[in-house]
Scaffold this active site. Structure first.
Site, mmCIF file in Angstrom:
data_model
loop_
_atom_site.group_PDB
_atom_site.id
_atom_site.type_symbol
_atom_site.label_atom_id
_atom_site.label_comp_id
_atom_site.label_asym_id
_atom_site.label_seq_id
_atom_site.Cartn_x
_atom_site.Cartn_y
_atom_site.Cartn_z
ATOM 1 N N LEU A 11 -24.548 35.123 48.546
ATOM 2 C CA LEU A 11 -25.161 35.948 49.596
ATOM 3 C C LEU A 11 -24.411 37.265 49.818
ATOM 4 O O LEU A 11 -24.824 38.080 50.639
ATOM 5 C CB LEU A 11 -25.177 35.184 50.928
ATOM 6 C CG LEU A 11 -26.072 33.966 51.025
ATOM 7 C CD1 LEU A 11 -25.923 33.313 52.388
ATOM 8 C CD2 LEU A 11 -27.528 34.342 50.780
ATOM 9 N N SER A 12 -23.321 37.494 49.109
ATOM 10 C CA SER A 12 -22.432 38.613 49.402
ATOM 11 C C SER A 12 -22.880 39.917 48.739
ATOM 12 O O SER A 12 -22.946 40.000 47.507
ATOM 13 C CB SER A 12 -21.013 38.278 48.932
ATOM 14 O OG SER A 12 -20.209 39.433 48.897
#
Length: 199
Positions: A11-12
């Site tokens: 998700l980064s």
């Protein structure tokens, strides 16, 4: 041969913006990589971090500016507010864990493909079709999305514990055997210099 433990969240945005820099360094320095996706929110909670949505508005605004600047600097497409973010990172993480175990494809391409799906293509990386497409594009059997869910969950949890024990606290986070730690896409140059024996 040097070895790099690579802790990251699918998700980064900053992991996405790191591109394939780690893989290029590993090839240049003849280093191996262990890919260790983890639950970044749980890592923040365990190591004193603050989730982006809970940060002071000034920090949130700076983060948004920084992400856009970096994407332009690196000529990478970026959706600052993806349609499917946040989403459940577990399915994509389990697929990476299964692919690493199975072999036969390009793991770096798989990780980057999943991150690109989220941050550049507005696709839901929790969706089975997205995960299967990313597996296939990186040369893996798309059926890996369905196999080893229990093993994937166990490895995903173990990666978190290992990250905390080794001193990781963000994503991307690189740890070279011997304990040298490098946090962030902007520390890839330092990682390269370290592997070259210059720092």
């Amino acid at each position: 041969m040097p070895h790099i433990d690579y802790y990251f969240s699918t998700l980064s945005p900053f992991t996405y913006l790191a591109g394939l820099g780690l893989e290029e360094i590993a090839t240049r320095r003849a280093a191996s990589i262990s890919y260790k996706p983890l639950d970044i929110m749980a890592l923040f909670a365990r190591t004193g971090g603050t989730p982006p949505a809970e940060r002071h508005p000034a920090r949130q605004e700076y983060r948004a500016q920084e992400i856009l600047r970096l994407s332009k600097k690196r000529d990478m497409q970026m959706q600052l507010k993806p349609a499917h973010w946040p989403t459940n990172p577990a399915p994509s993480s389990y697929a990476i864990i299964a692919a690493q175990k199975a072999g036969g494809g390009d793991l770096g391409a798989l990780v980057h493909g999943i991150l690109r799906a989220c941050w550049a293509e507005d696709r839901d990386i929790a969706a089975d079709a997205t995960v299967r497409d990313c597996l296939s594009a990186a040369g893996f059997d798309p059926a890996l999305a369905d196999s080893g869910l229990l093993a994937g969950a166990e490895a995903y949890a173990a990666n978190l514990e290992e990250a905390v024990a080794q001193g990781a606290f963000g994503s991307p986070f690189y740890i070279v055997d011997g304990g040298q730690r490098f946090w962030g896409h902007d520390r890839l140059e330092d990682l390269d210099l370290h592997l070259a024996g210059r720092i």
